[in-house]
Motif scaffolding. Structure first.
Motif, mmCIF file in Angstrom:
data_model
loop_
_atom_site.group_PDB
_atom_site.id
_atom_site.type_symbol
_atom_site.label_atom_id
_atom_site.label_comp_id
_atom_site.label_asym_id
_atom_site.label_seq_id
_atom_site.Cartn_x
_atom_site.Cartn_y
_atom_site.Cartn_z
ATOM 1 N N UNK A 244 0.838 -1.192 0.000
ATOM 2 C CA UNK A 244 0.000 0.000 0.000
ATOM 3 C C UNK A 244 0.873 1.243 0.000
ATOM 4 N N UNK A 245 0.250 2.343 -0.391
ATOM 5 C CA UNK A 245 0.917 3.638 -0.294
ATOM 6 C C UNK A 245 -0.032 4.599 0.406
ATOM 7 N N UNK A 246 0.501 5.255 1.417
ATOM 8 C CA UNK A 246 -0.267 6.208 2.214
ATOM 9 C C UNK A 246 0.137 7.620 1.828
ATOM 10 N N UNK B 52 4.804 13.642 -0.864
ATOM 11 C CA UNK B 52 5.417 12.573 -0.065
ATOM 12 C C UNK B 52 4.411 11.460 0.220
ATOM 13 N N UNK B 53 4.802 10.231 -0.090
ATOM 14 C CA UNK B 53 4.000 9.057 0.215
ATOM 15 C C UNK B 53 4.785 8.091 1.080
ATOM 16 N N UNK B 54 4.062 7.229 1.773
ATOM 17 C CA UNK B 54 4.688 6.233 2.647
ATOM 18 C C UNK B 54 4.260 4.834 2.225
ATOM 19 N N UNK C 88 3.302 6.313 -6.984
ATOM 20 C CA UNK C 88 3.804 7.531 -6.346
ATOM 21 C C UNK C 88 4.161 8.591 -7.390
ATOM 22 N N UNK C 89 4.829 8.185 -8.459
ATOM 23 C CA UNK C 89 5.178 9.136 -9.521
ATOM 24 C C UNK C 89 3.918 9.703 -10.176
ATOM 25 N N UNK C 90 2.937 8.841 -10.426
ATOM 26 C CA UNK C 90 1.681 9.294 -11.032
ATOM 27 C C UNK C 90 0.966 10.305 -10.143
ATOM 28 N N UNK C 91 1.123 10.182 -8.849
ATOM 29 C CA UNK C 91 0.519 11.121 -7.896
ATOM 30 C C UNK C 91 1.309 12.423 -7.781
ATOM 31 N N UNK C 92 2.490 12.449 -8.371
ATOM 32 C CA UNK C 92 3.326 13.640 -8.306
ATOM 33 C C UNK C 92 4.203 13.728 -7.077
ATOM 34 N N UNK C 93 4.344 12.632 -6.349
ATOM 35 C CA UNK C 93 5.219 12.646 -5.178
ATOM 36 C C UNK C 93 6.664 12.849 -5.625
ATOM 37 N N UNK C 94 7.429 13.546 -4.811
ATOM 38 C CA UNK C 94 8.856 13.721 -5.080
ATOM 39 C C UNK C 94 9.704 12.791 -4.231
ATOM 40 N N UNK C 95 9.062 12.160 -3.237
ATOM 41 C CA UNK C 95 9.768 11.150 -2.456
ATOM 42 C C UNK C 95 8.777 10.182 -1.831
ATOM 43 N N UNK C 96 9.310 9.004 -1.533
ATOM 44 C CA UNK C 96 8.553 7.945 -0.873
ATOM 45 C C UNK C 96 9.398 7.468 0.298
ATOM 46 N N UNK C 97 8.762 7.287 1.439
ATOM 47 C CA UNK C 97 9.474 6.856 2.637
ATOM 48 C C UNK C 97 8.793 5.624 3.224
ATOM 49 N N UNK C 98 9.448 5.035 4.201
ATOM 50 C CA UNK C 98 8.907 3.862 4.880
ATOM 51 C C UNK C 98 9.581 3.702 6.223
#
Length: 155
Positions: free
Chosen positions: A66-68, A74-76, A103-113
């Motif tokens: 999942x992605x939050x 920024x997504x997680x 995440x890229x489609x949503x326009x996030x510039x970073x993803x974390x976890x």
């Protein structure tokens, strides 16, 4: 490696998905103190700020992730899990790459976890490191300690 894996949005209503999520939660509690388990139960994963996906090999559930949404850039990643029969077969990487595309489609510039530091989490840490993630300071409500670490990747 699974060749014909199908990754689809999932409403978390199927028995196979719910069983895999329960297995995931049970393992997290086995490997970490309860206060360090950040895995989300199904009811939390159904909330509007989370997009949940299941990965299928024909009619068999191979994994999930999942992605939050944290903020506009920024997504997680959450609930990354390969089913036991699919561990080590590329399912985790396929789900990770799918979530990075989302995440890229949503326009996030970073993803974390957030992931664990104990040995049981080594394969997960290696997957993230091999795919461009680096250790980072805690974000959100997370803290870095003997059980927990955060990682991030710029997109």
């Amino acid at each position: 490696m699974i060749d014909a894996l199908r990754i689809v949005p999932d409403d978390l209503s199927g028995d196979q998905v719910l069983a895999l999520l329960q297995f995931h939660l049970d393992e997290m509690h086995k490997w970490s103190p309860a206060c360090k388990v950040h895995a989300m139960p199904a009811e939390r994963l159904r909330q509007a700020d989370v997009a949940f996906y299941s990965a299928w090999d024909g009619e068999r559930l191979a994994g999930c992730g999942a992605i939050k949404h944290l903020d506009e850039g920024h997504g997680e990643l959450k609930s990354m899990r390969a089913a036991p029969d699919y561990r080590g077969k590329g399912v985790g990487k396929a789900i990770l790459l799918h979530l990075l595309t989302v995440a890229r489609e949503r326009g996030y510039t970073r993803v974390s976890l957030e992931t664990g530091k104990p040995e049981a989490f080594r394969a997960a840490r290696q997957l993230y490191l091999a795919n461009g993630f680096v250790e980072c300071p805690p974000f959100g409500d997370y803290v870095s300690d003997a059980f927990s670490m955060c990682m991030t990747r710029a997109l």
